[in-house]
Structure formats: C-alpha cells, structure tokens
Scaffold this motif. Sequence first.
Motif, PDB file in Angstrom:
ATOM      1  N   GLU A 323      20.095 -11.733  92.552  1.00 26.83           N
ATOM      2  CA  GLU A 323      19.975 -10.971  93.798  1.00 26.83           C
ATOM      3  C   GLU A 323      20.493  -9.548  93.609  1.00 26.83           C
ATOM      4  OE1 GLU A 323      21.508 -11.537  98.397  1.00 26.83           O
ATOM      5  OE2 GLU A 323      21.367 -13.280  97.089  1.00 26.83           O
ATOM      6  N   GLU A 324      19.675  -8.585  93.980  1.00 25.87           N
ATOM      7  CA  GLU A 324      20.105  -7.194  93.911  1.00 25.87           C
ATOM      8  C   GLU A 324      21.095  -6.926  95.042  1.00 25.87           C
ATOM      9  OE1 GLU A 324      16.777  -4.449  93.975  1.00 25.87           O
ATOM     10  OE2 GLU A 324      15.511  -6.015  93.108  1.00 25.87           O
ATOM     11  N   ILE A 325      22.081  -6.053  94.745  1.00 24.37           N
ATOM     12  CA  ILE A 325      22.988  -5.624  95.809  1.00 24.37           C
ATOM     13  C   ILE A 325      22.215  -4.613  96.641  1.00 24.37           C
ATOM     14  CG2 ILE A 325      25.170  -4.489  96.345  1.00 24.37           C
ATOM     15  CD1 ILE A 325      26.230  -5.472  93.645  1.00 24.37           C
ATOM     16  N   LYS A 326      21.885  -5.027  97.857  1.00 31.67           N
ATOM     17  CA  LYS A 326      20.977  -4.224  98.653  1.00 31.67           C
ATOM     18  C   LYS A 326      21.580  -3.964 100.018  1.00 31.67           C
ATOM     19  CE  LYS A 326      16.908  -6.125  99.662  1.00 31.67           C
ATOM     20  NZ  LYS A 326      15.528  -6.590  99.515  1.00 31.67           N
ATOM     21  N   THR A 327      21.583  -2.706 100.431  1.00 35.45           N
ATOM     22  CA  THR A 327      22.003  -2.360 101.786  1.00 35.45           C
ATOM     23  C   THR A 327      20.768  -1.957 102.578  1.00 35.45           C
ATOM     24  OG1 THR A 327      24.176  -1.609 101.043  1.00 35.45           O
ATOM     25  CG2 THR A 327      23.443  -0.832 103.188  1.00 35.45           C
ATOM     26  N   VAL A 328      20.594  -2.600 103.713  1.00 38.83           N
ATOM     27  CA  VAL A 328      19.445  -2.309 104.573  1.00 38.83           C
ATOM     28  C   VAL A 328      19.937  -1.426 105.715  1.00 38.83           C
ATOM     29  CG1 VAL A 328      17.581  -3.304 105.955  1.00 38.83           C
ATOM     30  CG2 VAL A 328      18.531  -4.609 104.040  1.00 38.83           C
ATOM     31  N   ASP A 329      19.475  -0.165 105.736  1.00 39.26           N
ATOM     32  CA  ASP A 329      19.944   0.700 106.817  1.00 39.26           C
ATOM     33  C   ASP A 329      19.321   0.280 108.148  1.00 39.26           C
ATOM     34  OD1 ASP A 329      17.374   1.905 107.058  1.00 39.26           O
ATOM     35  OD2 ASP A 329      17.897   3.504 105.659  1.00 39.26           O
ATOM     36  N   TRP A 330      19.858   0.824 109.233  1.00 38.00           N
ATOM     37  CA  TRP A 330      19.456   0.391 110.567  1.00 38.00           C
ATOM     38  C   TRP A 330      17.971   0.656 110.860  1.00 38.00           C
ATOM     39  CZ3 TRP A 330      20.965  -2.926 114.003  1.00 38.00           C
ATOM     40  CH2 TRP A 330      20.482  -2.855 115.311  1.00 38.00           C
ATOM     41  N   PRO A 331      17.440   1.848 110.563  1.00 39.54           N
ATOM     42  CA  PRO A 331      16.010   2.063 110.838  1.00 39.54           C
ATOM     43  C   PRO A 331      15.110   1.077 110.084  1.00 39.54           C
ATOM     44  CG  PRO A 331      17.106   4.163 110.445  1.00 39.54           C
ATOM     45  CD  PRO A 331      18.090   3.086 110.095  1.00 39.54           C
ATOM     46  N   THR A 332      15.491   0.738 108.847  1.00 39.14           N
ATOM     47  CA  THR A 332      14.697  -0.225 108.074  1.00 39.14           C
ATOM     48  C   THR A 332      14.775  -1.619 108.702  1.00 39.14           C
ATOM     49  OG1 THR A 332      15.149   1.047 106.073  1.00 39.14           O
ATOM     50  CG2 THR A 332      14.331  -1.194 105.768  1.00 39.14           C
ATOM     51  N   ALA A 333      15.983  -2.009 109.096  1.00 37.39           N
ATOM     52  CA  ALA A 333      16.164  -3.321 109.738  1.00 37.39           C
ATOM     53  C   ALA A 333      15.329  -3.404 111.011  1.00 37.39           C
ATOM     54  CB  ALA A 333      17.638  -3.550 110.059  1.00 37.39           C
ATOM     55  N   ARG A 334      15.384  -2.345 111.794  1.00 34.57           N
ATOM     56  CA  ARG A 334      14.592  -2.311 113.033  1.00 34.57           C
ATOM     57  C   ARG A 334      13.098  -2.474 112.710  1.00 34.57           C
ATOM     58  NH1 ARG A 334      14.336   2.376 117.791  1.00 34.57           N
ATOM     59  NH2 ARG A 334      12.353   1.663 118.674  1.00 34.57           N
ATOM     60  N   GLY A 335      12.635  -1.747 111.713  1.00 33.89           N
ATOM     61  CA  GLY A 335      11.220  -1.812 111.337  1.00 33.89           C
ATOM     62  C   GLY A 335      10.811  -3.202 110.878  1.00 33.89           C
ATOM     63  N   MET A 336      11.683  -3.844 110.086  1.00 36.57           N
ATOM     64  CA  MET A 336      11.368  -5.178 109.559  1.00 36.57           C
ATOM     65  C   MET A 336      11.212  -6.192 110.690  1.00 36.57           C
ATOM     66  SD  MET A 336      14.045  -5.049 106.362  1.00 36.57           S
ATOM     67  CE  MET A 336      13.864  -6.668 105.670  1.00 36.57           C
ATOM     68  N   VAL A 337      12.168  -6.167 111.615  1.00 44.58           N
ATOM     69  CA  VAL A 337      12.133  -7.142 112.705  1.00 44.58           C
ATOM     70  C   VAL A 337      10.977  -6.847 113.663  1.00 44.58           C
ATOM     71  CG1 VAL A 337      13.417  -8.082 114.672  1.00 44.58           C
ATOM     72  CG2 VAL A 337      14.615  -7.614 112.520  1.00 44.58           C
ATOM     73  N   MET A 338      10.798  -5.582 113.996  1.00 42.10           N
ATOM     74  CA  MET A 338       9.725  -5.225 114.936  1.00 42.10           C
ATOM     75  C   MET A 338       8.339  -5.507 114.346  1.00 42.10           C
ATOM     76  SD  MET A 338      10.932  -4.287 117.848  1.00 42.10           S
ATOM     77  CE  MET A 338       9.882  -3.109 118.699  1.00 42.10           C
ATOM     78  N   ASP A 339       8.174  -5.280 113.042  1.00 40.13           N
ATOM     79  CA  ASP A 339       6.894  -5.606 112.387  1.00 40.13           C
ATOM     80  C   ASP A 339       6.617  -7.111 112.450  1.00 40.13           C
ATOM     81  OD1 ASP A 339       6.481  -2.984 111.797  1.00 40.13           O
ATOM     82  OD2 ASP A 339       6.909  -3.151 109.641  1.00 40.13           O
ATOM     83  N   ALA A 340       7.670  -7.902 112.220  1.00 38.51           N
ATOM     84  CA  ALA A 340       7.512  -9.364 112.256  1.00 38.51           C
ATOM     85  C   ALA A 340       7.152  -9.826 113.665  1.00 38.51           C
ATOM     86  CB  ALA A 340       8.798 -10.038 111.783  1.00 38.51           C
ATOM     87  N   TYR A 341       7.838  -9.266 114.660  1.00 38.44           N
ATOM     88  CA  TYR A 341       7.559  -9.631 116.048  1.00 38.44           C
ATOM     89  C   TYR A 341       6.137  -9.228 116.440  1.00 38.44           C
ATOM     90  CZ  TYR A 341      12.348 -11.025 117.388  1.00 38.44           C
ATOM     91  OH  TYR A 341      13.541 -11.679 117.525  1.00 38.44           O
ATOM     92  N   ALA A 342       5.758  -7.997 116.085  1.00 35.59           N
ATOM     93  CA  ALA A 342       4.418  -7.501 116.441  1.00 35.59           C
ATOM     94  C   ALA A 342       3.335  -8.291 115.718  1.00 35.59           C
ATOM     95  CB  ALA A 342       4.303  -6.011 116.110  1.00 35.59           C
TER      96      ALA A 342
END
Length: 610
Positions: A323-342
């Motif tokens: 597993e890569e050490i990965k930080t997901v910034d807030w705009p990216t997190a928002r995009g990921m969840v909103m894309d999944a919902y849409a």
Amino acid sequence: MFHLPFPVSGPIWDANASRGSKDLGDLPEWDLSDLYTSEDAPELKRDLDWLEQACASFAADYEGKLATLDAKGMLDCVLRNERISAIAGRIMSFAGLRYYQMTIDATRAKFMSDCQEKITNFTTPLVFFTLELNRLEDDHVAALFAANAELARYKPVFDRIRAMKPYQLSDELEKFLHDLGVVGDAWERLFDETIAGLGFEVDGEPLNIEGTLNLLTDHDRAKREAAAQELARVFGMNIKTFARVHNTQAKEKEIVDRWRGMPTPQTGRHLSNDVEPEVVEALRNAVVAAYPRLSHRYYELKRKWLGLDRMQVWDRNAPLPVEEIKTVDWPTARGMVMDAYAGFDPRMADIAAPFFDKGWIDAGVKPGKAPGAFAHPTVTEVHPYVMLNYLGKPRDVMTLAHELGHGVHQVLAAGQGEMLSSTPLTLAETASVFGEMLTFRKMLEGAKTQSERKTLLAGKVEDMINTVVRQIAFYDFECKLHAARRGGELTPDDINDLWMSVQAESLGPAFDFMEGYETFWAYIPHFVHSPFYVYAYAFGDGLVNALYAVYEENPEGFQDKYFDMLKAGGSKHHMDLLAPFGLDATDPAFWDKGLSMIEGMIDELEAMEG
C-alpha cells in the motif's frame, strides 16, 4: 412520544481519525446559524419561552382527556406534540453540536447542560401522553385511525409507543424517571470529557486520543506498537473512572429494566429499533458462525502479507506492505464521493451537494473536538449536520461517504415530519453503508494495477470486519457486561476479563494480545451512550450487502425503489421496506447472503496469492 436525547449516529472506527495535515485543502466548518446565530440569539430565547408555555398548555388541555378525543381532536393533539418535539429538538441540536465542536469548553458544556435541564423540566408534564395512549383499548385506537386518514399516517408511531405498554410504570414513576434522565446524561458527559481530555505522548510528540489511535494504521510497525502501548498506559491510569461510569450506567439500566419488567437488558433496544429479538439473535449467530470464514481467514492472510509469525493487536489495522502512503486532500475526497453518488443516481449527488457548500460539514481535527464521526438530523425543518475528523487517509474518504449517506437519508426522510422521519438504528445504517459501497465500487473500477485492487479489496474487507465481526463481538461483550453487573459491582479486572473473552474468539488464532489490551473497551462511546447500539452496524452492513447483491443482479428500477425506502424514514417496518427488493430479514438465510459478499472478497484475495 417526546424524546430528548441528542442522537449520535455513524461509525466510530477503532483507528481511523486524528492528526491534522496542512495539505488537505480548505476543510469546511459548520455554520450553525440555520439553527440559531448564537447562544444569546433572541430567537433562542423566544423558542425556550414558547416551549415552556406550549408544554404547560398541552398538559392543561389534554391530561386525563385522551380517551374522550375524537379522531380530529386526537390529530390536533398529535400535531401539537410534534411541534413541541421540533422546537425542543432544534434547541438541543444547536446546544449539542456546539458542544461536540469543543467538548473541553466549559461555557459550551454549561450551555448544553442548562438547555437539557430546562427542556427536561418543561417536558415533564408531557409524560402523561404516552401513558394515557397506552391505556386506550386497541379497538378504540383502530376506530380513530379508520375515521381520519391523516391521523392514520401516525399509526407506526402509535405502534412503537404501544409496544412499550407491558413495561409501563405508574404516571408518577414515569415522571420521576424522566426528571432523573439528566443524571444519566451527566455520566455520559463525564465519559466524553474524560476521553477528550486524555493526553498521550508517542516518540516525544503530544497527542490526543484521535492522534494516537491514528498511529495504529501507520506503516511503521514500531510506531504502531508505541501507540498501542501508550493507549494501554493511559487507559490503565484512568481505568477506575471508566469502570465507575460503566458500573453506574449498567446498574441504572438494570434498576429501570427491573422496575419495568423487561425480560432482558437488550429488550429496550430491540423495542426502540422496532426489530424482533429472534432477528437479532439470527444475525448474531450467523456472524459468530462465520468468524472462521471471515476474520480468522482474512487475518491469517494478512499475517502472511506482513511477513509475521504472529499478529499483534497493533497489526490489525496496519496498511499492507504494497500500500502506498497516500494522502487524499479534501477536494479529491469530495470528487470521489460525489462521482460515486452521481454514478448511482444524479439525484443522490444533488442532495449531497449542499453539505459541502453550505456549512453542513465540520471536517477538521481540532483540540477538544469530539472524536469520530456522525451525522445528526437536527429537525425536519432545518437539515442534517455531518461531523468528521478528516485526516486524508483513504479510510477517511469512506467515512465521508458513510456520513454523507446518513445525511442523504435524513434529508429524504424529512418529508415524513418530526415523528415519522426518525429511522430505527437497524435501518439508519442502510444509506450510510450503501454510500460507502458505491464509493468503494467506484474506486475499485478505477484500480490501475493488481496491487491497487488488492489494497482496495483488503481495505474494504477490513472495514466490513470492523463493522460486522467486531461490532457483534462488542455486542457479546455488552451482553456479558450487563449480565455480570446484575451479580454486583464489577472491578476493572472483571470488565477487562469480559472484554478479552470475546477478542480471541472474534479475531482468531493469528493474534497474540499484548498486556494492556484488556483495557481497550474503555474508549468505545456506544457502550456508554447507547447500550446495545452496536449490533445495528452489523445489521446495516448485512442488509446493504444483500441489497447491493439485488442491485447487481437486477439494476432495472432499483434506484426508484431505493429512494422510496429512504423517503419512508421510520414510517414502515423493516419487513415492509425490504419486501419490494424480495428480501426478508427474518429469514436466517438473509444474513448468509450478506456475509457471503465479504467471503467472496476474501476468496478473491486468496486467489491473488495463487
């Protein structure tokens, strides 16, 4: 019918939140002005004054007279009661949310406590309402519903109230217990403030509990071990306080249950969840029987991946070596969840959007802020608020998806009104876990390599084990704790032994348990705030896995049925909500359908080893 507690719903994972990062982007904060602008707001004083008068006039108009009301009179009575609930709920939501933003602020704690005391005093005269309702004959109530369709809409509320009929005490005793509620709340606040005030130090760095728990998911094994040892040290120093809180809360519950004639400590929770004891027992038994096929098998795989002879408790939530050490910034997190919902349905994304844009989410980690995450529905004429402790871990993205699912559910159910919108805990986790599943599937679709797919699958399996296996182990611990407390005061060692009795069974033979781990029951808030709440997580996860299997098998028309289910709020029983999907939670095979989805993911992970 009136209920006062400030509900906190949403998962508080064992290790998934804490230290802030400067690289996360602009994290939103709550704007509570949709409730009130400040604790000195004239609207707040107006509402408190109105509430005091409304409760007194309600009691004057209706006490001793419910049996004489016709259908129209009963409807007017119910609507007035609902309005009182809405105003009281608005006040307590504002006071509670401000407190959870900064639990160590004495003025916020005092404000919440003062509001709670006032509302308890104002609403004590309303206790007669449910008591008198339960004295009405079944035929009389049925005739009222038959005479007025709008009143009949409230039948599910009446049914839930009348389910308590066998356990009802005298009017005087019910008022006494209502008034005494603030004392139990004080023990909950002692727990919250103790947890928020704990100080830890790992490698010379001072941390709060969130920061320390967060290290249990660190890539560096030495850091994970140091965090686990520090948690054990600090819990050990405070264990007498935690044992006192648990002893007192369990004893208070035992006294009330005994006076009410409740057959088991779990009965009250089953009644409030509108779920049959045998359904919960079938869920519990299915999960315990599946331990070897789920957690035992998965952790054996993980032990090999980590290259260990034995797993220690600080390895349970360790990231995988690939597993890569990965930080997901807030705009990216928002995009990921909103894309999944849409991707599931654009309507779902439309409902979620205001949470990000209008101050309905408080995401950052701040000193004194309550740990974990929740979605609070407030009242139906306002909107929900979501609390996170967002650190940019991939798991935090799943927590965002989860809590936003609660928020969407609460927005959709608001159309039912104050009394019918509230969903039993067992169904309250449906939209949240479904939101997680949508986000996970979207991320899995986007996996570019086998190793990325493995990491995502393993992460989801771990979350499901935390939600299903671990929560049922927690439920078994609580069952043992409350049974043991009936035999007398429990020492910290007694409680520690009960905790350890469920750990090896649920986690499996891959683990050794360090000295000090026996105290890790101490920080789980549900045990104190909501006894036996935890099985609702497993119920919700199993239900969603079964639902998602239906969606995959036959997606045609699924979205409309799903939205109808969420819009129903608490207006329908779980059997009626699941019937359109061809599902039945009273069928023991139902739970196996949900558990087999987790098993299938472990199968795929094992196949990757071949």
